[in-house]
Design a protein around this motif. Structure first.
Motif, PDB file in Angstrom:
ATOM      1  N   GLY A  32     -37.315  -5.973   9.675  1.00 26.49           N
ATOM      2  CA  GLY A  32     -37.812  -5.676  11.014  1.00 26.49           C
ATOM      3  C   GLY A  32     -36.810  -4.872  11.820  1.00 26.49           C
ATOM      4  N   VAL A  33     -35.536  -5.187  11.656  1.00 25.99           N
ATOM      5  CA  VAL A  33     -34.482  -4.435  12.343  1.00 25.99           C
ATOM      6  C   VAL A  33     -34.483  -2.991  11.851  1.00 25.99           C
ATOM      7  N   VAL A  34     -34.577  -2.797  10.544  1.00 29.57           N
ATOM      8  CA  VAL A  34     -34.573  -1.444   9.973  1.00 29.57           C
ATOM      9  C   VAL A  34     -35.777  -0.650  10.491  1.00 29.57           C
ATOM     10  N   ILE A  35     -36.935  -1.260  10.517  1.00 27.66           N
ATOM     11  CA  ILE A  35     -38.136  -0.575  11.002  1.00 27.66           C
ATOM     12  C   ILE A  35     -37.966  -0.211  12.477  1.00 27.66           C
ATOM     13  N   GLY A  36     -37.420  -1.142  13.266  1.00 26.47           N
ATOM     14  CA  GLY A  36     -37.203  -0.866  14.683  1.00 26.47           C
ATOM     15  C   GLY A  36     -36.250   0.292  14.908  1.00 26.47           C
TER      16      GLY A  36
END
Length: 52
Positions: A32-36
């Motif tokens: 989720g951090v990478v996508i954000g």
């Protein structure tokens, strides 16, 4: 790490649900951090870090 078919209990798999849940939770949070981060990159930057 041995291949699946070389495990002594092949093909009768067992796993620890608690350990797997912790790893899955960590993976989901980090992805989720990478996508954000990727959503906030400009097109030029995104092209440079994401292989096509």
């Amino acid at each position: 790490m041995r291949r699946n078919w070389r495990q002594p209990d092949w093909p009768n798999f067992r796993w620890n649900s608690d350990a797997r849940a912790a790893l899955e939770s960590s993976f989901l949070q980090q992805s989720g951090v990478v996508i954000g981060v990727a959503k906030h990159l400009g097109d030029d930057d995104r092209i440079n870090i994401i292989p096509m």
